[in-house]
Design an enzyme around this catalytic site. Structure first.
Site, PDB file in Angstrom:
ATOM      1  N   HIS A 332       0.812  -1.210   0.000  1.00 37.69           N
ATOM      2  CA  HIS A 332       0.000   0.000   0.000  1.00 37.69           C
ATOM      3  C   HIS A 332       0.849   1.265   0.000  1.00 37.69           C
ATOM      4  O   HIS A 332       0.380   2.314  -0.465  1.00 37.69           O
ATOM      5  CB  HIS A 332      -0.925   0.019   1.221  1.00 37.69           C
ATOM      6  CG  HIS A 332      -2.152  -0.815   1.050  1.00 37.69           C
ATOM      7  ND1 HIS A 332      -2.184  -2.173   1.309  1.00 37.69           N
ATOM      8  CD2 HIS A 332      -3.407  -0.499   0.634  1.00 37.69           C
ATOM      9  CE1 HIS A 332      -3.393  -2.644   1.065  1.00 37.69           C
ATOM     10  NE2 HIS A 332      -4.151  -1.651   0.665  1.00 37.69           N
ATOM     11  N   GLY A 333       2.036   1.204   0.512  1.00 38.13           N
ATOM     12  CA  GLY A 333       2.857   2.406   0.509  1.00 38.13           C
ATOM     13  C   GLY A 333       4.240   2.164   1.070  1.00 38.13           C
ATOM     14  O   GLY A 333       4.450   1.263   1.881  1.00 38.13           O
TER      15      GLY A 333
END
Length: 522
Positions: A332-333
């Site tokens: 996600h990041g």
């Protein structure tokens, strides 16, 4: 503002709704009359244009990735199940992950090394190509399916359309080759069907309303709490901000997923279901079966199960869950806050599975209704706390908000409210337990919007339940009837046409400042 809107081809922008979408639809059905290959070519070209409009600098990267994976996939398909096929598959997956790793994690790796070891390595400053996580995972799934003999369509133009298909390209869902190719090859989908237009616009309108009317309204109440320069939030402010973001993210991503499904239905193509009322889950395992369902499916099929799943004993199962969610968080990041978010959910899953193993052996019995209520509240609370790390720009801010949710910085209500309400609230203020940031008006507005979001998420049927009569999306699970409010179930009537029209109009009139979807950054 208009120039900025044109620059970003958002689903919730005038440029997309009034220019791109009508032209794409018209050309698709026009060329489709002369042959589905021409229709598919037109739609693929429009999808490539859609991506290039966002950032043409990375168009070569996207097309190069598509061509390379198509050629590798063709070889793997011809040698499915063989040693050479497996070797090429391994190299292809490694190449995709290295490409993703360079663009998404190189700077994170360098900054982490600098911070941990006191190094001075220069940061590259790479601009993340939009949608790279989604088109990379989509193609990895294709390569693995090719090795297992599940790929039956080999035409390049269909593969190009499969990867670049604009309703899913920027923020998912993550697609399987086998579920999309038969639809792109269906003759009837290249003919205009008013039923598809009615269904698609209805679903799109619901998603648009979720985004611009609810999610964007909640955003203003979540942002101040997560501002790294703000003061430490007291109990009610911290929970107000965390809950505001919890429902903002829900309606933002759920709204995008609805809009993608609705847009795709205009072309006669059904995308897989990506949301199914996740906040109604009674345990964290159920939550991940309902939240971002295509990513959960990918992580399960291509990471958790290959790691051994639950086949190698209880300890190994827990390790596999932790590894899967750790990597899911990192997907996600590129930041330690996402790592912690993934690790928290991994820990929640381990505890959930451990509880299932011992709960039936306990000597006492909890009434079913009370048990379901407690399970739902506990699951939702865990999800909210984890979202703090997902939203916060850094660990310092996240920890400050979590401590506020525990009441460390005080638990009082705003002084403005205490002065007006008197009584108990005045006593709380007089004790000096702490002061609330902001005035009473902002406090009331935050909790009003949180209450609206909670009421819709928990009490109303979701989009799939409303549209269940027309099978709105591909789903491996049956969509339950919205028996609590059957009148809300969609049907092709004048009344519902008026209702959908009003919802669409309300969404259109709120597009003065279109904002990006939260999942675009991943």
């Amino acid at each position: 503002l208009w120039v900025a809107t044109l620059r970003n081809m958002l689903f919730n922008s005038y440029a997309f709704l009034l220019a791109y979408l009508p032209v794409t639809l018209f050309g698709f059905f026009l060329f489709g009359r002369w042959g589905k290959s021409l229709g598919a070519t037109w739609l693929a070209a429009c999808s490539v244009f859609f991506y290039a409009w966002w950032d043409y600098h990375y168009l070569a990267l996207l097309l190069g990735s598509i061509c390379g994976n198509y050629l590798l996939g063709s070889y793997i398909t011809r040698h499915a199940g063989s040693k050479s096929g497996k070797q090429v598959l391994t190299l292809a997956i490694a190449g995709n992950l290295l490409l993703l790793g360079y663009y998404k994690y190189a700077d994170f790796f360098l900054s982490s090394v600098n911070g941990i070891f006191g190094m001075q390595w220069p940061i590259i400053g790479i601009l993340l190509p939009i949608g790279i996580s989604f088109f990379t995972f989509t193609q990895i799934a294709f390569l693995i399916d090719a090795y297992h003999g599940k790929v039956t369509e080999y035409r390049f133009i269909y593969y190009l359309l499969f990867v670049t298909y604009f309703p899913h390209l920027i923020a998912g869902p993550v697609l399987h080759h086998k579920e999309m190719m038969p639809q792109f090859d269906e003759d009837r989908n290249y003919r205009l069907h008013l039923n598809n237009i009615a269904v698609g616009l209805s679903i799109f309108s619901i998603g648009l309303a979720k985004k611009v009317l609810i999610a964007d309204s909640l955003a203003a109440h979540a942002a101040p709490v997560f501002d790294p320069h703000s003061d430490a939030p007291t109990f009610f402010l911290a929970w107000g901000g965390a809950l505001a973001y919890t429902f903002q993210l829900y309606f933002d991503f759920s709204g995008y997923s609805d809009m993608a499904i609705g847009l795709s239905r205009l072309f006669g193509v059904r995308l897989p279901l990506n949301f199914n009322s996740p906040y109604k889950s009674l345990n964290i395992t159920e939550f991940w079966r309902r939240w971002h369902m295509t990513l959960s499916r990918f992580l399960r099929d291509y990471l958790y199960i290959p790691l051994g799943g639950n086949r190698s004993g209880l300890f190994r199962r827990h390790i596999n869950l932790l590894v899967t969610m750790f990597l899911g968080g990192l997907w996600h990041g590129a930041g330690w806050n996402f790592v912690i978010w993934g690790a928290l959910h991994g820990g929640f899953l381990v505890v959930n599975h451990a509880w299932k193993g011992v709960s039936h052996k306990l000597p006492w019995h909890i009434p079913k209704g009370l048990s379901r209520l407690f399970a739902g509240l506990l699951t939702f609370t865990c999800v909210v706390v984890a979202w703090v790390y997902f939203r916060a720009p850094d660990l310092t801010t996240a920890n400050r908000v979590v401590l506020g949710m525990l009441g460390i910085w005080g638990i009082s209500v705003p002084e403005a409210i205490a002065r007006h309400l008197g009584g108990v609230w005045q006593l709380v203020a007089n004790f000096g337990i702490g002061t609330f940031l902001g005035g009473g008006t902002a406090f009331i507005e935050t909790w009003i919007w949180v209450s609206i979001g909670a009421a819709i998420a928990f009490l109303f049927p979701n989009t799939q339940e409303i549209m269940r009569r027309v099978e709105p999306a591909l789903s491996g699970e049956p969509i339950l009837s919205s028996s609590r409010a059957p009148i809300l179930e969609w049907q092709p009537s004048r009344l519902y046409a008026v209702v959908v029209g009003l919802i669409f109009a309300a969404g259109i009139l709120s597009l003065s400042r279109p904002t990006e979807f939260l999942y675009f950054q991943f």
